[in-house]
Motif scaffolding. Structure first.
Motif: not given
Length: 61
Positions: A20-27
């Motif tokens: 979730f954190v990785e997707y949040l950073l990517l977005l």
């Protein structure tokens, strides 16, 4: 606000939380890139339209 904090803590302890954190950073990075790109396109389009207006103005007597 407490529900959000509870969800974040639950995700932090879970393996899925890291995803979730990785997707949040990517977005976030993609969002910043889109905003910067749109600002650049806006500036370029504005300059082109100003040049077109000057060209049209020079044609009329």
């Amino acid at each position: 606000m407490t529900w959000f904090n509870k969800q974040i803590r639950q995700l932090a302890g879970d393996c899925r939380g890291s995803v979730f954190v990785e997707y949040l950073l990517l977005l976030t990075i993609v969002g910043i890139g889109v905003i910067a790109g749109l600002a650049t396109v806006r500036g370029s389009l504005l300059n082109e339209l100003l040049e077109l207006a000057e060209a049209i103005a020079s044609l009329t007597p």
